[in-house]
Design an enzyme around this catalytic site. Structure first.
Site, PDB file in Angstrom:
ATOM      1  CG  HIS A   1      31.160  16.557 -23.519  1.00 13.76           C
ATOM      2  ND1 HIS A   1      31.923  17.003 -24.583  1.00 13.76           N
ATOM      3  CD2 HIS A   1      31.966  16.618 -22.426  1.00 13.76           C
ATOM      4  CE1 HIS A   1      33.123  17.335 -24.147  1.00 13.76           C
ATOM      5  NE2 HIS A   1      33.181  17.101 -22.837  1.00 13.76           N
TER       6      HIS A   1
ATOM      7  CG  ASP B   1      34.630  21.072 -17.472  1.00 10.02           C
ATOM      8  OD1 ASP B   1      34.875  19.882 -17.779  1.00 10.02           O
ATOM      9  OD2 ASP B   1      34.851  22.017 -18.227  1.00 10.02           O
TER      10      ASP B   1
END
Lengths: 384, 384
Positions: free
Chosen positions: B292, B202
């Site tokens: 995403h 991330d």
């Protein structure tokens, strides 16, 4: 039970992981006591479970679980097999059996996963006679304000690690696969530092390493299966930051019996100096009789136990003007809690200057299982 | 506002602390991105507040506070002076002004303390005209299940540090002295890792350092006092571990658009490879349009912001068979949240494969103050 060389197992454990699996140097601030050169993996298999006499890791999560059907000993056995398999992998930097986030397993960072049984785990017919006599709630103390939400559970899993993400992943691997068999009652998450949130140096006096065999590890005299296991007393102690901070510095030092800066007893100059409780100045004891260390000091050789305190610091509940939810997860390991821990705790409960600012809100006692032998599983001797 | 050299201040900051005040090597597991040689102190005084473009610390606590009397601008001013004094000391390893546990201040471990204002902080007559237009709750998104307990507050203090005890102490020094003027609504505590609890890498795509001046820092065009400040969008995003883990590995990679092991986009081989959204295989996009990263990818130069996500992993609430209370404290910094953050968030809210397993439960927007000038205090330009 066949004994085997601890040295062989330790070497074997590291060998399993492959040297250098995790570089994972530790060091989280200069005041931690762990050497920066600590190896990144702890052995899983061995006489004893890791995470008990192991140098403390930076983070810990004690998970209290209740069995959904305490009478079903085969379910318990299944959980122990499953946890053994996963812990043997995770502690060595390998994913768990049904691990869906294997990428989080690669940095073991001295992960340890240790399992213990509360009284409720011995509820089945098969195990009823295996419960150590001391495996029961402690007697009530006058200072206690125990909350059921932090109370005795059937099982505890003590997970500790230097990396909070590895810890979170391991906790997930402990809880998720057993969800149909056990309910999580609480998790107690904490961090380790040589000082607690009152600023006090904590955990100075400990049994020497050469006393672990008789003070920490069970010898199997009462329950043969418990040989190489130990007991855990887990107390949750709320610390009232607001009232503590209203006390002046001298008052705080007298309440503990140690100077706040060095951690030395008030009769000494360095942390490891032995306290001299007989010392007086102008006829008044230098360390007051009511000081925490005076009350906690062992009065016989048996009154020793291994303390592994973790601090917790949570968001304040937002009521009554409280500005903190802070305290200590006090974990004490000893062969016999009634002979070793209880007399000290009773003295502290009867009178300890610190009691004015600390409140026990949780209490539980567990039989920490012996280590698992390679090819076997945690708790196997219970079912033999 | 007089500008001054940032380099001078940085050097000055380290000088204040004295070189070597904290050895405090960092390194909490091999996957953290911070170099082990990171200095132990961050400057406090400067054009900008530390802790915003600073390399992320291992632990953070975002404190949401509400003013007891929002009309009293002098009380706010007093708090800013007090926090400035304490933060200037604590970040350099010195005790706070009214510090009752000075022993906990000696290992700063890259401590940063940054203050921001929510809309409610501008409620007084004196400040009403100083509120940036964007300083308001975000529009409601269809995916939101916002809880008031994680909602917008008048003030935020973002405290971050590599050592959890230093962090706890600093948080205490922020909260305790203002207790008669502000109430803590929430604390959001998290830890940093290059992966989140879903195992995903991330925070890969970030504005380059040379774009901070136009993408992160305010230029004072709308509100002169905000020059060198920024905005913080703080979202609390619950992650449903149970349903996520029920998804197979391929499904999880397609929902993100990155491979789980390396973090590389599905069209590349290493984490930093640029994703090729036009790539197809057998006529089907390699990275699904709903992935995403496809939805989050900037569609104009302005759609960039600095992300500093922290993971949280708390004890499950113990109801409905939930086995986790886990997620992300998503902190995004940008000059203008409406121009930079909002369009991306709107796309993600409209359609993002990950939405099936993630739920925003908290949302707030803050004007993060410019840095304090030596001899002055945080937010001083607001009252000039």
């Amino acid at each position: 039970m066949t004994r085997f060389s601890r040295r062989t197992l330790l070497t074997g454990g590291v060998g399993l992981a492959g040297l250098g699996v995790g570089a994972a140097a530790v060091g989280v601030g200069q005041e931690l006591s762990e050497p920066a050169t600590a190896p990144s993996t702890l052995p899983f298999f061995g006489d004893h479970q890791s995470g008990i006499v192991t140098p403390m890791q930076a983070h810990a999560n004690f998970i209290g679980l209740d069995l959904i059907d305490a009478a079903d000993h085969t379910a318990l056995q299944g959980m122990l097999r499953l946890w053994t398999q996963d812990a043997a992998n995770l502690t060595q930097g390998e994913p768990g059996f049904s691990d869906t986030e294997p990428e989080l397993a690669g940095a073991p960072a001295r992960l340890s996963i240790a399992v213990g049984f509360g009284p409720g785990a011995f509820a089945s017919q098969v195990l009823a006679a295996k419960k150590p006599a001391w495996c029961a709630p402690l007697p009530a103390f006058g200072i206690d304000r125990l909350q059921e939400r932090w109370g005795q559970t059937d099982v505890v899993v003590a997970v500790a690690c230097d990396d909070p993400m590895t810890l979170a992943h391991a906790v997930r691997m402990v809880v998720a696969p057993v969800r149909r068999r056990m309910r999580v009652r609480w998790m107690q998450q904490g961090f380790h530092h040589r000082r607690n949130l009152f600023g006090q140096v904590d955990g100075t006096v400990q049994p020497s390493d050469d006393r672990h065999d008789d003070l920490v590890w069970d010898d199997g005299a009462e329950q043969a299966w418990m040989a190489d296991g130990t007991s855990l007393v887990l107390r949750r102690i709320a610390m009232n930051m607001d009232t503590w901070e209203a006390l002046d510095r001298r008052g705080r030092e007298l309440s503990v019996g140690r100077s706040l800066d060095t951690g030395a007893p008030l009769t000494g100059t360095t942390e490891t100096d032995e306290a001299v409780f007989s010392a007086t100045k102008g006829g008044i004891p230098v360390i007051p009789e009511s000081a925490h260390i005076a009350r906690a000091h062992q009065r016989s050789d048996r009154e020793q136990f291994l303390r592994r305190p973790y601090s917790y610091d949570l968001a304040p509940p937002g009521v009554d003007g409280d500005t903190s939810d802070s305290g200590l997860i006090f974990a004490a390991y000893q062969r016999d809690p009634l002979a070793q821990y209880l007399p000290v705790q009773q003295r502290l409960a009867d009178h300890d200057a610190l009691n004015e600012w600390t409140t026990p809100i949780g209490s539980a006692v567990y039989a920490m299982l012996p280590g698992a032998r390679p090819g076997s599983y945690l708790g196997a001797p219970l079912f033999e």
